[in-house]
Design an enzyme around this catalytic site. Sequence first.
Site, PDB file in Angstrom:
ATOM      1  N   GLU A 133       7.858 -51.287 120.776  1.00  0.00           N
ATOM      2  CA  GLU A 133       8.898 -50.340 121.193  1.00  0.00           C
ATOM      3  C   GLU A 133       9.698 -50.864 122.376  1.00  0.00           C
ATOM      4  O   GLU A 133      10.915 -50.699 122.438  1.00  0.00           O
ATOM      5  CB  GLU A 133       8.247 -49.004 121.565  1.00  0.00           C
ATOM      6  CG  GLU A 133       9.207 -47.942 122.044  1.00  0.00           C
ATOM      7  CD  GLU A 133      10.079 -47.369 120.938  1.00  0.00           C
ATOM      8  OE1 GLU A 133      11.084 -46.722 121.261  1.00  0.00           O
ATOM      9  OE2 GLU A 133       9.746 -47.589 119.750  1.00  0.00           O
ATOM     10  N   ASP A 134       9.012 -51.518 123.339  1.00  0.00           N
ATOM     11  CA  ASP A 134       9.653 -51.826 124.616  1.00  0.00           C
ATOM     12  C   ASP A 134       9.858 -53.305 124.884  1.00  0.00           C
ATOM     13  O   ASP A 134      10.388 -53.663 125.942  1.00  0.00           O
ATOM     14  CB  ASP A 134       8.812 -51.240 125.769  1.00  0.00           C
ATOM     15  CG  ASP A 134       8.741 -49.722 125.704  1.00  0.00           C
ATOM     16  OD1 ASP A 134       9.664 -49.114 125.151  1.00  0.00           O
ATOM     17  OD2 ASP A 134       7.750 -49.147 126.200  1.00  0.00           O
TER      18      ASP A 134
END
Length: 775
Positions: A133-134
């Site tokens: 996600e990051d």
Amino acid sequence: MNVNASDLPAVPLVGRKTAPPPGAATGSAGGLRRARARSGLGRAGFAALLAGGRPQFADALEPVLSAHRTHHPRADLALLDRAYQVAEASHRGQTRKSGEPFITHPLAVTMILAQLGAETTTLVASLLHDTVEDTAVTLDQVREGFGQEVAYLVDGVTKLEKVDFGAAAEAETFRKMLLATGEDVRVMVIKLADRLHNMRTIRHMKPASQVRIAKVTRDVLIPLAERLGIQVVKTELEDIVFATLHPEEYAATRAVLAAREAAQQAEGQDPLAEFAGALRRQLREARIQAEVTVRPRHCVSLHRTLLRRGEPGPTDFGRVLVVVEENADCYAVLGELHTCWSPLPGEFKDFVAAPKFNLYQSLHTAVATEPTEVVEVLVRTAQMHRVAEFGVVALDSPAARAEDSGGPARDELDRTDPARPGWLSRLLEWQRETPDSDSFWSALTADLSGDGELTVVTEDGRTLQLPIGSSCVDAAYALGEDVGHRCIGVRLGGRLAALSTRLQDGDVVDVLTEAEEQGGPAREWLEHARTAAARIAIERWLADHPEADEAGSGSADELPQQAVERPLVDPPVLPDPPDSAVREPVAVVAEGLPGASVRLARCCTPVPPDPLLGFAVKGGIAVHRTGCPTGVGMAGGGRVPVGVSWVQDAAPVGYMVTVQADALGRPRLLADLTAAISAVGADIFSASVEPPQELRVRHRYTVELPDPALLPDLMRAMLKVAGVYDVYRAVPQAADNPDDRSGEGMRPSSGIRGTAAALSGVEAVPSPPATDSPS
């Protein structure tokens, strides 16, 4: 007022705080794109991390490895170290709102899971759960480096990252969560650990964000933790949410707890500890191996106790826990408890033989140590204790069994099921059947908001777990959507009951259905449905059958076309017979009054061999059945009963009797019942039919029998009429009770139920009294 999460009391789950990894960068992340640019790993860099390996484990990972070794001594720790290296390199340069390096978050989440006893694959996925996600790490890279199982878990958790951004996002995100969890419950476990660490650091967020996140945690995440049985996570989340949303009440509860601790130190005694010591000695004398400890209540639990009892007693600050070796020892401990101390009625619950919906098992009891002091005691085995604390995490998984082969054999009395919890299966079915996210969200939050469950049993032995407040409609749909749609009536304890009747713990339910699907549910059923499964199924059926909905098919108050008896308005009702029409049989005599005029009371219509109760009235002796409310009232008013008895071998003289039939409405039901009564040779003096209520109708007949021996034949003949499910004698109650399951204003007497066993008998069988089941 915002309460610092660090001010909360220490919880055993909290491990040592991990130090930032050496060389970790600090400062603002500056947005996802720049963070990925700084921390991005090319394919070559990712492969180098996987292949390089390290002779020693990272210092920051050591607390996690130590906790993991405690539960899984044969675990592959090198795999965890590789996952940490990938996570640390991927998140390098990113920071949290607290200013700490971002890697501290996946490390803390993994520490929580290690303390819970999660297996290695779950910990690996936890370390990597934010990378896709990051950071620049892709799901394909995770799959190539750590396998499909880890990639599946990381992907499932990744879909939940936007859970806090608005109501619509919450609903849709939780739908995705359930889709991911459908194959592996560990997705939800990682999400709960992730939320727990975020709540521990919630003080670094803006006040408005704190309130919003705390409310979502309270409404969804805490109930999910309870349904997964992860008690240690649930209790810590409850205390942090309590401190965030209700800081004044939290501070007051903490003050009460602190005052109690100071008083104990000053007095040098603790009633709970003294009781635990006495119980420990008693079990030692009985040669029962057990560990007895005192479990203090956490803040929210103490607050609930204060609300319920007002000023707390010295034993209200905790409970006594007894952990034994085997299931049979639980009951041995219970015997010692109830022998040496006085048990409180209604406080014993056996969750060993019947585990709760979240697989929780324990014996619960409460005993009085002094006239004003009560101690609550929990008894369980060591395995039950692990499941009670850590829930599904403590249950054996295929990986854990392979990892720890050679462990102790499973107790043959263990009733827990390591498979997916039943409530989770229901949630998965709801999300598939509810295309509208808002409807699904409403159903989910309603189901999670329940404050307890009850257990009912079907007549064929199936056990149904339902929320408290569920109705017969919920029981029908708990047996399957097809059963619910075809439901035409329900019997509770053998008696026909309205579909709106609220169930109670221990009820025996028999759902009556049509042979083929016809009619369907009514919109009014939604008013009685408590469970989301029933509501969703009913709403979907009504949406698919708009013409039936408009026509009111299956209405709770208007019977469907194929089941209605027309007309039930102004049915043929014969007038009650005048007093002169009631014969004065010579079959009853009054003791000491041989010449007295004796007549049988019309309110209860006694017939041989009913036990009798007589009273002197104007004009003679009135004879009632024993237990008749009218007779009981006369005795309570000071009237002296007169001894009366049946005359043996008396010539038949004709006897009045009142019978009641419960049935599902249909055409010609009244005509068929009167024909069946006449065929037996009984004369009908009066008949009445109640208005139909939720597919159920009641017929009441007062008849004269030439011989009391014909009463069983009469009741059997009525029971054989199609649609009739219960026939019994009835007497009026002293006061009408609208919630009475046996009939409005009526109390059942001896009767015959619609079962093969009853039909095969010769004598009328007594029906159980219409009493409420204990909760």
